[in-house]
Design a protein around this motif. Structure first.
Motif, PDB file in Angstrom:
ATOM      1  N   ASN A 142      35.697  -0.406 -36.671  1.00  0.00           N
ATOM      2  CA  ASN A 142      34.786  -1.243 -37.710  1.00  0.00           C
ATOM      3  C   ASN A 142      34.561  -2.437 -37.548  1.00  0.00           C
ATOM      4  OD1 ASN A 142      34.124   1.446 -38.506  1.00  0.00           O
ATOM      5  ND2 ASN A 142      35.836   1.729 -39.950  1.00  0.00           N
ATOM      6  N   THR A 143      34.980  -3.094 -36.187  1.00  0.00           N
ATOM      7  CA  THR A 143      34.852  -4.614 -36.153  1.00  0.00           C
ATOM      8  C   THR A 143      34.153  -4.836 -34.861  1.00  0.00           C
ATOM      9  OG1 THR A 143      37.038  -4.772 -34.638  1.00  0.00           O
ATOM     10  CG2 THR A 143      37.136  -4.888 -37.155  1.00  0.00           C
ATOM     11  N   ILE A 144      33.716  -6.016 -34.722  1.00  0.00           N
ATOM     12  CA  ILE A 144      33.128  -6.164 -33.436  1.00  0.00           C
ATOM     13  C   ILE A 144      33.980  -6.334 -32.100  1.00  0.00           C
ATOM     14  CG2 ILE A 144      31.031  -7.015 -34.708  1.00  0.00           C
ATOM     15  CD1 ILE A 144      31.792  -9.836 -33.796  1.00  0.00           C
ATOM     16  N   TYR A 145      35.027  -6.705 -32.560  1.00  0.00           N
ATOM     17  CA  TYR A 145      36.045  -6.981 -31.378  1.00  0.00           C
ATOM     18  C   TYR A 145      35.968  -5.884 -30.054  1.00  0.00           C
ATOM     19  CZ  TYR A 145      38.105  -9.966 -34.821  1.00  0.00           C
ATOM     20  OH  TYR A 145      38.197 -11.018 -35.936  1.00  0.00           O
ATOM     21  N   PRO A 146      36.010  -4.716 -30.373  1.00  0.00           N
ATOM     22  CA  PRO A 146      35.674  -3.822 -29.225  1.00  0.00           C
ATOM     23  C   PRO A 146      34.617  -4.035 -28.424  1.00  0.00           C
ATOM     24  CG  PRO A 146      36.591  -2.685 -31.083  1.00  0.00           C
ATOM     25  CD  PRO A 146      36.189  -3.876 -31.507  1.00  0.00           C
ATOM     26  N   LEU A 147      33.704  -4.616 -28.832  1.00  0.00           N
ATOM     27  CA  LEU A 147      32.405  -4.969 -28.153  1.00  0.00           C
ATOM     28  C   LEU A 147      32.421  -6.366 -27.319  1.00  0.00           C
ATOM     29  CD1 LEU A 147      29.755  -3.369 -30.631  1.00  0.00           C
ATOM     30  CD2 LEU A 147      30.741  -2.100 -28.835  1.00  0.00           C
ATOM     31  N   VAL A 148      33.084  -7.003 -28.048  1.00  0.00           N
ATOM     32  CA  VAL A 148      33.081  -8.422 -27.352  1.00  0.00           C
ATOM     33  C   VAL A 148      34.197  -9.021 -26.608  1.00  0.00           C
ATOM     34  CG1 VAL A 148      31.404  -9.196 -29.081  1.00  0.00           C
ATOM     35  CG2 VAL A 148      33.705  -9.686 -29.527  1.00  0.00           C
ATOM     36  N   VAL A 149      35.449  -8.501 -26.967  1.00  0.00           N
ATOM     37  CA  VAL A 149      36.615  -9.115 -26.171  1.00  0.00           C
ATOM     38  C   VAL A 149      36.743  -8.587 -24.972  1.00  0.00           C
ATOM     39  CG1 VAL A 149      39.276  -8.826 -26.545  1.00  0.00           C
ATOM     40  CG2 VAL A 149      37.896  -9.027 -28.498  1.00  0.00           C
ATOM     41  N   PRO A 150      36.253  -7.283 -24.510  1.00  0.00           N
ATOM     42  CA  PRO A 150      36.737  -7.123 -23.162  1.00  0.00           C
ATOM     43  C   PRO A 150      35.621  -7.703 -22.048  1.00  0.00           C
ATOM     44  CG  PRO A 150      36.364  -4.945 -24.269  1.00  0.00           C
ATOM     45  CD  PRO A 150      36.109  -6.159 -25.413  1.00  0.00           C
ATOM     46  N   ALA A 151      34.630  -8.627 -22.680  1.00  0.00           N
ATOM     47  CA  ALA A 151      33.988  -9.533 -21.787  1.00  0.00           C
ATOM     48  C   ALA A 151      34.544 -10.535 -21.380  1.00  0.00           C
ATOM     49  CB  ALA A 151      32.364  -9.773 -22.736  1.00  0.00           C
ATOM     50  N   PHE A 152      35.639 -10.844 -22.385  1.00  0.00           N
ATOM     51  CA  PHE A 152      36.371 -12.285 -21.775  1.00  0.00           C
ATOM     52  C   PHE A 152      37.351 -11.897 -20.709  1.00  0.00           C
ATOM     53  CE2 PHE A 152      34.614 -13.443 -25.810  1.00  0.00           C
ATOM     54  CZ  PHE A 152      34.295 -14.915 -25.593  1.00  0.00           C
ATOM     55  N   ALA A 218      28.154   0.734 -29.665  1.00  0.00           N
ATOM     56  CA  ALA A 218      28.108   0.218 -31.054  1.00  0.00           C
ATOM     57  C   ALA A 218      28.171   1.368 -32.175  1.00  0.00           C
ATOM     58  CB  ALA A 218      26.730  -0.257 -31.525  1.00  0.00           C
ATOM     59  N   LEU A 219      27.762   2.727 -31.541  1.00  0.00           N
ATOM     60  CA  LEU A 219      27.749   3.778 -32.443  1.00  0.00           C
ATOM     61  C   LEU A 219      28.968   4.075 -32.786  1.00  0.00           C
ATOM     62  CD1 LEU A 219      26.172   6.214 -33.844  1.00  0.00           C
ATOM     63  CD2 LEU A 219      26.514   7.291 -31.498  1.00  0.00           C
ATOM     64  N   ILE A 220      29.951   4.335 -31.766  1.00  0.00           N
ATOM     65  CA  ILE A 220      31.660   4.836 -32.166  1.00  0.00           C
ATOM     66  C   ILE A 220      32.733   3.495 -32.677  1.00  0.00           C
ATOM     67  CG2 ILE A 220      31.460   6.520 -30.162  1.00  0.00           C
ATOM     68  CD1 ILE A 220      33.049   4.323 -28.381  1.00  0.00           C
TER      69      ILE A 220
END
Length: 282
Positions: A142-152, A218-220
């Motif tokens: 329920n945060t955006i961290y799983p979607l953006v942090v792996p990119a770093f 984004a869905l999960i």
């Protein structure tokens, strides 16, 4: 003379074939755009016609209202935040790792490079469950961290693309910079980065597309409606219990195509240059 005539007819047939294939590829998009101006009840009744019997521009305003007081402006904002952060993380991390593999000598370099390349053979579906468990234990659901942090932490595809581009740059430039007292990071930031601009832009564009279309992630991970991205919000139009507002859905889907199309036409020359040059070692 006959030879020139044959060549002209062959060229004409190839162009006509490309036009037919292009028209067939663009027809679904044209149908969606046309349906966004039809009444919802007429979308599939007059599906054979691209020209609406009556133009209904209210579909865009109705669709923009969103759901439960959350407009599509919020969904677009969420999407842009996630996409821009992901693109930034990908460019920074992949360029640094690619420079290390292309220019820096260290122990087990071949082993680590092979390990990175092996991740390309690993289907993304296999790591979804372990990733979700890890992110859940970290409290990131329920945060955006799983979607953006792996990119770093880099992406094998972009690391390989940028690394191959760096290999086309003469190593003598690095040696000249060292003589002038430039540090390793200085060589990277002042010499390498300006010269690999096409590869960086190409990586950024591809990452932009993939992040923009990231529906499953984004869905999960995003469980709150106010955090939804555009791809997830479009799904909310489909309501099996009552009815689906197809016209409003197609209207918002049409708007969602505008950013990727603009990005493509603005930077398409970098895509061609970045891909055509990659792999040519000078």
């Amino acid at each position: 003379m006959i030879r020139n005539s044959k060549f002209s007819w062959t060229k004409l047939m190839i162009q006509l074939m490309c036009l037919v294939i292009g028209a067939a590829s663009l027809y679904p998009i044209a149908w969606m755009i046309a349906s966004s101006f039809k009444e919802s009840s007429q979308v599939f009744v007059s599906a054979h016609s691209l020209i609406p019997a009556a133009w209904d521009f209210s579909n865009y305003s109705n669709g923009w209202k969103g759901f439960a007081g959350i407009t599509f402006g919020t969904f677009f904002k969420n999407t842009f935040i996630i996409v821009c952060t992901t693109v930034l993380g990908t460019i920074v991390s992949c360029s640094l790792v690619a420079y290390g593999f292309a220019r820096v000598k260290f122990k087990l370099k071949g082993f680590w490079f092979g390990t990175v390349m092996l991740t390309l053979l690993l289907p993304g579906q296999i790591v979804q469950i372990p990733q979700y468990i890890i992110f859940h234990q970290m409290g990131w659901v329920n945060t955006i961290y799983p979607l953006v942090v792996p990119a770093f932490f880099g992406s094998a595809f972009f690391i390989f693309l940028i690394m191959q581009f760096i290999r086309t740059i003469p190593y003598e430039l690095d040696e000249a910079a060292k003589i002038d007292g430039c540090s390793r990071f200085g060589i990277f930031s002042r010499i390498i980065l300006p010269l690999i601009k096409p590869a960086l832009v190409t990586s950024a564009i591809f990452e932009f597309y993939w992040s923009w279309d990231n529906f499953f992630g984004a869905l999960i991970y995003l469980g709150k409606p106010q955090m939804y991205t555009v791809s997830v919000a479009l799904r909310l139009f489909a309501d099996p219990s009552s009815g689906t507002d197809w016209s409003a859905m197609f209207a918002m889907a049409t708007l969602s195509l505008i950013p990727p199309i603009l990005v493509f036409f603005m930077f398409q020359r970098y895509i061609v240059e970045g891909i055509s040059t990659t792999g040519l070692k000078g």
